[in-house]
Scaffold this active site. Structure first.
Site, mmCIF file in Angstrom:
data_model
loop_
_atom_site.group_PDB
_atom_site.id
_atom_site.type_symbol
_atom_site.label_atom_id
_atom_site.label_comp_id
_atom_site.label_asym_id
_atom_site.label_seq_id
_atom_site.Cartn_x
_atom_site.Cartn_y
_atom_site.Cartn_z
ATOM 1 N N LYS A 194 0.843 -1.213 0.000
ATOM 2 C CA LYS A 194 0.000 0.000 0.000
ATOM 3 C C LYS A 194 0.872 1.255 0.000
ATOM 4 O O LYS A 194 2.056 1.188 0.341
ATOM 5 C CB LYS A 194 -0.901 -0.030 1.238
ATOM 6 C CG LYS A 194 -0.117 -0.118 2.546
ATOM 7 C CD LYS A 194 -1.003 -0.478 3.728
ATOM 8 C CE LYS A 194 -0.199 -0.509 5.013
ATOM 9 N NZ LYS A 194 -1.006 -1.004 6.145
ATOM 10 N N ARG A 209 -10.578 -0.188 14.918
ATOM 11 C CA ARG A 209 -10.843 0.758 13.817
ATOM 12 C C ARG A 209 -11.589 0.099 12.677
ATOM 13 O O ARG A 209 -12.122 0.795 11.808
ATOM 14 C CB ARG A 209 -9.530 1.372 13.314
ATOM 15 C CG ARG A 209 -8.617 0.358 12.652
ATOM 16 C CD ARG A 209 -7.303 0.926 12.141
ATOM 17 N NE ARG A 209 -6.645 -0.099 11.332
ATOM 18 C CZ ARG A 209 -5.438 -0.009 10.837
ATOM 19 N NH1 ARG A 209 -4.723 1.082 11.071
ATOM 20 N NH2 ARG A 209 -4.919 -0.983 10.113
ATOM 21 N N TYR A 241 14.536 30.635 7.255
ATOM 22 C CA TYR A 241 13.330 31.316 7.725
ATOM 23 C C TYR A 241 13.328 31.415 9.238
ATOM 24 O O TYR A 241 13.669 30.459 9.943
ATOM 25 C CB TYR A 241 12.086 30.552 7.278
ATOM 26 C CG TYR A 241 11.812 30.678 5.794
ATOM 27 C CD1 TYR A 241 11.450 31.896 5.223
ATOM 28 C CD2 TYR A 241 11.917 29.551 4.971
ATOM 29 C CE1 TYR A 241 11.191 31.984 3.863
ATOM 30 C CE2 TYR A 241 11.647 29.640 3.610
ATOM 31 C CZ TYR A 241 11.286 30.859 3.068
ATOM 32 O OH TYR A 241 11.033 30.952 1.718
ATOM 33 N N MET A 288 11.281 24.526 1.761
ATOM 34 C CA MET A 288 10.584 23.617 0.852
ATOM 35 C C MET A 288 11.566 22.912 -0.081
ATOM 36 O O MET A 288 11.415 21.728 -0.386
ATOM 37 C CB MET A 288 9.543 24.391 0.025
ATOM 38 C CG MET A 288 8.628 23.493 -0.776
ATOM 39 S SD MET A 288 7.504 24.410 -1.838
ATOM 40 C CE MET A 288 6.511 25.287 -0.648
HETATM 41 C C1 LIG Z 1 -0.250 -1.884 6.842
HETATM 42 C C2 LIG Z 1 -0.835 -3.179 7.270
HETATM 43 C C3 LIG Z 1 0.004 -4.275 7.518
HETATM 44 C C4 LIG Z 1 1.510 -4.193 7.536
HETATM 45 O O1 LIG Z 1 1.931 -3.672 8.770
HETATM 46 P P1 LIG Z 1 3.505 -3.448 9.079
HETATM 47 O O2 LIG Z 1 3.502 -2.957 10.463
HETATM 48 O O3 LIG Z 1 3.960 -2.424 8.107
HETATM 49 O O4 LIG Z 1 4.159 -4.749 8.892
HETATM 50 C C5 LIG Z 1 -0.601 -5.488 7.785
HETATM 51 N N1 LIG Z 1 -1.947 -5.609 7.841
HETATM 52 C C6 LIG Z 1 -2.778 -4.564 7.656
HETATM 53 C C7 LIG Z 1 -4.246 -4.766 7.756
HETATM 54 C C8 LIG Z 1 -2.250 -3.311 7.368
HETATM 55 O O5 LIG Z 1 -3.070 -2.285 7.173
#
Ligand SMILES: *Cc1c(COP(=O)(O)O)cnc(C)c1O
Length: 374
Positions: free
Chosen positions: A40, A138, A263, A311
């Site tokens: 992801k 969640r 800055y 930036m």
């Molecule tokens: C992002 C995610 C993972 C991976 O977690 P890491 O801590 O990066 O290994 C696994 N399962 C779900 C549902 C996630 O959202």
């Protein structure tokens, strides 16, 4: 003519290190447990296309993404692979997800209804993974209420929905292993109370879980951060560094005592000093919080970041470092000579986690892959 990627600022990504980290996960959980690498957010900012190419050498059972868009984009590259969206889908995303042949995590009744409706509309069978909330809070069906939602799943119309997986997500595997046992116990109890389809793919562990409590591996594990070189909460477990971040010296200044830089004029030279302006800033994703806190590597020396990060540029104090020249490479994450700056060091100094540092690098920073010719 356009510039070359190493002219200004860039991220180097080592495919061989990524593969070595994935092999370490596989070795930890054992050959019988399959990998679902989490790719992801553009593979945590490193570049999803090259990541899946490199990880294909480990024959993962699927890849995990967080959004329908990510899955659809990956589908173009991997026409046959199993791709699982593990985060809850907004209702409108169900149909495009199914059209791309994505498997989807189902976290609640509304999600199930949306997927059933989308599958019927498309005349297809949705492949779903049931998410059980064992304490993350969640997403997922609450483990305490299995008697109310369990029958829904068992009564699914096999024509529109095929229940292929079940999972839960750990909240503190990097901090408190007792919570892993608690969540595992809740997960087990829930699975025990359901009539599970044969061949159900069960997956529980993230990176920290897979490296630290591999006995709970089930059929597959979902590692993310460890693959990309992030720590998992155990000092004895150190991944290969995968991403490094570099930029060029573009300006040198001999500062007089009392001169200020950047800055807000937050840093003042106490003595004579030499300042090097480096061509990377928060617009590239270098955390602005590193201003007056972080460091970089230049000609084998560790040099402090002085003043606020802008930036587009960052200034380091290179007083006493011999022969610094415009065009020199400065390393903000990675190794140079004997010194190393890890992504976790940067995260700690910036008051965040490695995940946020890596995913924060912007498209302005070219990703240059090395160590893989597949
Ligand atoms: C992002 C995610 C993972 C991976 O977690 P890491 O801590 O990066 O290994 C696994 N399962 C779900 C549902 C996630 O959202």
């Amino acid at each position: 003519m356009s510039t070359s990627p190493e002219d200004r600022a860039w991220m180097e990504v080592r495919a061989d290190a990524l593969i070595a980290n994935a092999r370490a996960v596989q070795a930890s959980v054992g050959a019988g447990v399959r990998l679902i690498p989490m790719v992801k957010a553009d593979a945590y900012g490193l570049g999803v296309e090259r990541t899946v190419d490199a990880l294909a050498t480990l024959d993962p059972i699927a890849f995990g993404v967080a959004t329908a868009e990510e899955g659809i984009a990956l589908r173009a590259r991997l026409p046959e692979a199993r791709l699982i969206v593990v985060s809850p889908l907004p209702p409108a995303a169900a149909e495009p997800a199914l059209r791309a042949g994505l498997e989807v995590g189902i976290s609640n009744v509304e999600g199930l209804q949306a997927v059933v409706a989308a599958a019927s509309a498309l005349g297809t069978t949705a492949r779903i993974h049931l998410e059980i909330d064992t304490g993350m809070g969640r997403a997922g069906f609450d483990w305490r209420q299995v008697d109310s939602w369990g029958p829904l799943l068992e009564g699914l119309d096999a024509g529109s929905v095929n229940w292929v997986g079940a999972y839960t997500h750990l909240h503190s595997a990097d901090e408190d292993l007792a919570t892993v046992e608690e969540q595992w116990g809740r997960f087990e109890d829930t699975l025990d109370r359901l009539t599970l389809p044969e061949d159900l793919l069960v997956h529980l562990l993230n990176s920290a879980g897979a490296m630290r409590v591999p006995r709970h591996g089930y059929g597959a594990v979902r590692p993310g951060i460890w693959l990309y070189g992030g720590l998992v909460g155990d000092e004895g477990l150190v991944p290969e560094p995968v991403a490094s971040v570099h930029a060029r010296v573009v300006h040198l200044k001999d500062a007089e005592p009392g001169d200020t830089v950047g800055y807000g004029a937050t840093h003042r030279a106490g003595d004579r000093a030499r300042w090097a302006t480096v061509s990377i800033g928060y617009g590239d994703g270098l955390p602005r919080a590193l201003g007056n806190r972080g460091r970089a590597l230049l000609r084998g020396a560790s040099v402090p970041i002085v003043g606020r990060i802008s930036m587009d540029v960052t200034v380091v104090d290179c007083s006493g470092v011999p022969d610094v020249s415009v065009g020199d490479v400065v390393t903000f994450i990675g190794s140079a000579g004997e010194e190393t700056i890890t992504v976790d060091e940067v995260a700690r100094l910036a008051g965040t986690i490695s995940y946020e540092v890596l995913t924060g690098f912007t498209p302005r920073l070219p990703r240059i892959w090395t160590g893989f010719d597949g």
